[in-house]
Design a protein around this motif. Structure first.
Motif, short mmCIF file in Angstrom:
data_model
loop_
_atom_site.label_atom_id
_atom_site.label_comp_id
_atom_site.label_asym_id
_atom_site.label_seq_id
_atom_site.Cartn_x
_atom_site.Cartn_y
_atom_site.Cartn_z
N SER A 148 0.83 -1.21 0.00
CA SER A 148 0.00 0.00 0.00
C SER A 148 0.86 1.26 0.00
O SER A 148 0.57 2.22 -0.73
N THR B 51 -14.15 10.74 -4.09
CA THR B 51 -14.22 9.44 -3.40
C THR B 51 -14.04 9.56 -1.90
O THR B 51 -14.40 8.63 -1.16
N TYR C 69 -20.52 -2.31 -2.39
CA TYR C 69 -19.11 -2.68 -2.25
C TYR C 69 -18.97 -4.19 -2.03
O TYR C 69 -18.08 -4.83 -2.59
N ILE D 285 -16.94 -6.82 -4.38
CA ILE D 285 -15.95 -7.76 -3.86
C ILE D 285 -16.28 -9.18 -4.29
O ILE D 285 -15.41 -9.96 -4.71
N LEU E 46 -13.05 -11.77 -4.81
CA LEU E 46 -12.22 -11.55 -3.62
C LEU E 46 -12.91 -12.01 -2.34
O LEU E 46 -12.26 -12.04 -1.28
N VAL F 289 -8.52 -10.15 -0.30
CA VAL F 289 -9.47 -9.10 0.04
C VAL F 289 -8.89 -8.13 1.06
O VAL F 289 -9.35 -6.99 1.20
N ILE G 133 -5.68 -6.16 -1.89
CA ILE G 133 -5.98 -5.38 -3.11
C ILE G 133 -6.84 -4.14 -2.84
O ILE G 133 -6.48 -3.04 -3.28
N PRO G 134 -7.97 -4.24 -2.12
CA PRO G 134 -8.78 -3.03 -1.92
C PRO G 134 -8.06 -1.94 -1.11
O PRO G 134 -8.43 -0.77 -1.20
N ALA G 135 -7.05 -2.34 -0.34
CA ALA G 135 -6.36 -1.37 0.53
C ALA G 135 -5.05 -0.87 -0.08
O ALA G 135 -4.27 -0.22 0.61
N SER H 282 -4.93 4.74 -0.83
CA SER H 282 -5.69 5.61 0.06
C SER H 282 -5.54 7.04 -0.42
O SER H 282 -4.42 7.54 -0.55
N SER I 164 -13.13 -6.31 8.03
CA SER I 164 -13.06 -6.96 6.72
C SER I 164 -13.21 -8.48 6.85
O SER I 164 -13.80 -9.12 5.98
N TYR J 139 -16.34 -9.68 4.79
CA TYR J 139 -15.95 -10.15 3.46
C TYR J 139 -15.35 -11.55 3.46
O TYR J 139 -14.81 -11.99 2.45
#
Length: 294
Positions: free
Chosen positions: A92, A121, A131, A135, A140, A146, A149-151, A154, A216, A220
């Motif tokens: 990240s 955003t 969301y 996912i 994911l 999960v 990748i989404p994190a 920022s 998460s 998720y």
């Protein structure tokens, strides 16, 4: 003249004393929950239920730690959290800093559009259900990726890092370009090394955020052994009315679910306590550089 200086000195002394008192009070209020939890984790569970344990254990025991470390799921969750924190934070930081470098360059085509798109955003989102559907759609859900990748990116961290990059002299960039260096090389050999304070600050945020994450996992994933994280495991231990792992009867007689959860909390926060001192010296400087320069 002397009276005026004396008045100023006295005024400063009184105000300084008041500020110090308030800061010490805040520090004590902040530290007390940790002290209370630490005392409970080393106290006999049955005795702890009687109350009166505030600062130090009244009946010392290591049974709470024996119980929690005997649970194999703790170490699985620990492993997953360490992997997520290490790779998630490093990837990240790298990805966000690359975008930050691009956004800090005034010659970037479409820079204004990208700035507006990023800011939008920060204030507007699709919500949890869309969301979650996204996912699930990209495969994911219930995957370890999960967490990664989404994190990767920022917007807030990008703004902080790019502000720090804009504080670096343009002459360094121009000299590197004249020497034939590409933008990626300029970022890697000039901008990234010269922004240690900003990067260390953002890295600290990422490490703490990744280490303390449980949401998460709860939303998720299914919470299986491949994806369970330490904080999610800890939440389960705290919420359990009874906790009966595979340990001897004598040990179980010395614990309760509350004191075992206190031991789990102490074990969970130890890595952060060791990491923070190495990054804290950059924290104030990094926040100031990232917020003031631009």
């Amino acid at each position: 003249m002397k009276k005026e200086r004396l008045r100023k000195t006295t005024s400063f002394s009184v105000s300084g004393t008041v500020i110090i008192f308030i800061l010490v009070l805040i520090a004590l209020i902040t530290l007390y929950p940790f002290v209370y939890t630490l005392a409970g984790s080393f106290n006999d569970g049955t005795d702890f239920e009687k109350g009166g344990v505030w600062l130090f254990p009244r009946v010392w025991t290591l049974a709470n730690y024996q119980v929690i470390v005997s649970d194999s799921l703790l170490w699985i969750a620990y492993r997953n959290t360490v992997v997520r924190t290490f790779f998630g934070s490093i990837l990240s930081l790298t990805f966000t800093s690359l975008v930050s470098y691009a956004m800090s360059r005034r010659e970037l085509k479409g820079r204004t559009f990208f700035q507006i798109a990023n800011l939008v955003t920060m204030f507007f989102g699709g919500g949890l259900i869309p969301y979650f559907a996204l996912i699930n759609l990209i495969g994911l859900y219930d995957s370890f990726l999960v967490y990664i990748i989404p994190a990767l990116y920022s917007v807030y961290n990008m703004i902080v890092i790019s502000s720090g990059y804009r504080g670096i002299s343009e002459e360094l960039h121009d000299s590197a370009v004249i020497d034939g260096a590409g933008e990626l090389r300029i970022w890697a050999q000039i901008y990234f090394p010269l922004s240690k304070a900003v990067h260390a600050t953002v890295l600290l945020w990422l490490v703490v955020g990744n280490w303390n994450s449980y949401y998460s996992t709860m939303v998720y994933t299914r919470g299986g052994e491949d994806v369970i994280l330490l904080q999610y495991y800890l939440m389960g231990v705290i919420n359990k009315a009874s906790y009966t792992p595979d340990v001897g009867g004598e040990v179980l007689e010395q614990v309760t679910s509350k004191t075992v959860s206190y031991a789990a909390i102490i074990i969970a926060i130890l890595p952060i306590l060791f990491v923070y001192p190495f990054l804290s010296k950059y924290f104030t400087k990094g926040v100031m550089v990232g917020s003031l320069k631009g």
